[in-house]
Write an enzyme that holds these catalytic residues in place. Structure first.
Site, PDB file in Angstrom:
ATOM      1  N   PRO A 284       0.820  -1.227   0.000  1.00 50.27           N
ATOM      2  CA  PRO A 284       0.000   0.000   0.000  1.00 50.27           C
ATOM      3  C   PRO A 284       0.846   1.266   0.000  1.00 50.27           C
ATOM      4  O   PRO A 284       0.453   2.298  -0.509  1.00 50.27           O
ATOM      5  CB  PRO A 284      -0.804  -0.118   1.296  1.00 50.27           C
ATOM      6  CG  PRO A 284      -0.733  -1.539   1.697  1.00 50.27           C
ATOM      7  CD  PRO A 284       0.537  -2.080   1.167  1.00 50.27           C
TER       8      PRO A 284
ATOM      9  N   GLU B  48      -2.105  -8.792   6.381  1.00 50.96           N
ATOM     10  CA  GLU B  48      -1.507  -7.500   6.743  1.00 50.96           C
ATOM     11  C   GLU B  48      -0.206  -7.247   5.978  1.00 50.96           C
ATOM     12  O   GLU B  48       0.483  -6.264   6.245  1.00 50.96           O
ATOM     13  CB  GLU B  48      -1.221  -7.473   8.252  1.00 50.96           C
ATOM     14  CG  GLU B  48      -2.462  -7.296   9.085  1.00 50.96           C
ATOM     15  CD  GLU B  48      -3.281  -6.101   8.625  1.00 50.96           C
ATOM     16  OE1 GLU B  48      -4.459  -6.272   8.312  1.00 50.96           O
ATOM     17  OE2 GLU B  48      -2.722  -4.995   8.544  1.00 50.96           O
TER      18      GLU B  48
ATOM     19  N   ARG C 208       1.944  -4.609 -22.284  1.00 51.69           N
ATOM     20  CA  ARG C 208       1.462  -3.957 -23.506  1.00 51.69           C
ATOM     21  C   ARG C 208       2.604  -3.194 -24.207  1.00 51.69           C
ATOM     22  O   ARG C 208       2.516  -2.875 -25.390  1.00 51.69           O
ATOM     23  CB  ARG C 208       0.295  -3.003 -23.257  1.00 51.69           C
ATOM     24  CG  ARG C 208       0.637  -1.772 -22.477  1.00 51.69           C
ATOM     25  CD  ARG C 208      -0.573  -0.879 -22.279  1.00 51.69           C
ATOM     26  NE  ARG C 208      -0.924  -0.158 -23.486  1.00 51.69           N
ATOM     27  CZ  ARG C 208      -0.303   0.949 -23.909  1.00 51.69           C
ATOM     28  NH1 ARG C 208       0.744   1.421 -23.226  1.00 51.69           N
ATOM     29  NH2 ARG C 208      -0.687   1.574 -24.990  1.00 51.69           N
TER      30      ARG C 208
ATOM     31  N   ASP D  18       3.041   6.310 -30.768  1.00 58.35           N
ATOM     32  CA  ASP D  18       3.445   7.704 -30.539  1.00 58.35           C
ATOM     33  C   ASP D  18       3.979   7.806 -29.124  1.00 58.35           C
ATOM     34  O   ASP D  18       3.662   7.005 -28.256  1.00 58.35           O
ATOM     35  CB  ASP D  18       2.228   8.612 -30.711  1.00 58.35           C
ATOM     36  CG  ASP D  18       1.253   8.409 -29.558  1.00 58.35           C
ATOM     37  OD1 ASP D  18       0.969   7.240 -29.227  1.00 58.35           O
ATOM     38  OD2 ASP D  18       0.851   9.411 -28.960  1.00 58.35           O
TER      39      ASP D  18
END
Ligand SMILES: N#Cc1c(-c2ccc3ccn(Cc4ccc(CN5CCCCC5)cc4)c3c2)n[nH]c1N
Length: 238
Positions: free
Chosen positions: A88, A115, A152, A167
């Site tokens: 996190p 946790e 990707r 681009d």
């Protein structure tokens, strides 16, 4: 590129690795993604992967041994992976990091749960990464977000879209331009004339202007960042 994922919830990755652009990239062998259940690297009868935190406190912590056993097993051969841990409070993931990670030959993503992981697991980690300032229940969705953004960018994964999309816009983190398709008018809302003109140079400059304008409006810090790095051309700055 090869990616090894360590998780206690391997099933979460099933659809992600079968469908869409990522699914095709894997089935065509352009990229290799292996998901490993941390539980398979336990040695006790009950396949325990977590335990209560030393010092008390809420929830459970992922034990170090099964993760270290998985790492040792998976790194016996081949190139050592660049290891990510989703957390996190990790370093914020962005397009720049996606581009950097896409150049690594091999990644390993350790997905925390409960946790989080025992602190000693971080001795295996090259980068702790967060996908944003909100709290999720575990590191698997962040791992899929990171893999989607990274894979990707691998040459050949986007197929024929790649040349069109290659681009430097989206890869500089600029926001996209508006998209339209048929019909030319829908419920009184018309497609901008320039897009119907067939004038490719005008269309390209309209799209660049739209993208820069949207980025300046919504995410001015991206423009400032690109200016500081000298990644905006003179005409883009005008
Ligand atoms: N990337 C990313 C993430 C994650 C992420 C990533 C990995 C794990 C592993 C476990 N969790 C759940 C969790 C959530 C909160 C807390 C903090 N505690 C809360 C109770 C009091 C004490 C402190 C710990 C563990 C994870 C969440 N969330 N958001 C991102 N952008």
């Amino acid at each position: 590129m090869r990616i090894d994922v360590l998780t206690v919830l391997p099933g979460l990755f099933d659809c992600f690795l079968k469908e869409g652009v990522i699914g095709k990239a894997i089935s065509s062998g352009k990229v290799e993604v292996k998901v490993h259940n941390i539980r398979d690297f336990t040695t006790d009868k009950h396949r325990v992967v977590d335990d209560v935190p030393y010092g008390g406190g809420p929830g459970m912590v992922l034990k170090p041994e099964p993760i270290f056993r998985a790492y040792d097993e998976l790194t016996k051969e081949g190139e050592k992976p660049y290891v990510l841990l989703t957390e996190p409070w990790g370093e914020k993931f962005n397009q720049e990091m996606a581009v950097e990670l896409s150049k690594k030959p091999r990644l390993m993503i350790i997905c925390g749960r409960y946790e989080g992981v025992d602190e000693r697991v971080k001795s295996l980690v090259d980068r702790e990464v967060s996908i944003g300032d909100y709290v999720l229940t575990g590191g698997e969705l962040p791992a899929m977000v990171i893999m989607d953004a990274v894979l990707r960018l691998i040459p050949g994964v986007l197929g024929n879209l790649e040349s069109l999309r290659a681009d430097s816009f989206s890869d500089r983190g600029l926001l996209g331009y508006p998209n339209y398709t048929r019909p030319a008018e829908f419920r009184g809302m018309k497609v901008p004339e320039v897009l119907l003109s067939g004038h490719h140079k005008k269309i390209e400059s309209w799209r660049k202007e739209q993208s820069l304008r949207k980025t300046l409006e919504r995410r001015p810090e991206i423009i400032e960042n690109l200016k500081r790095k000298g990644l905006l051309t003179k005409e883009e700055l005008e």
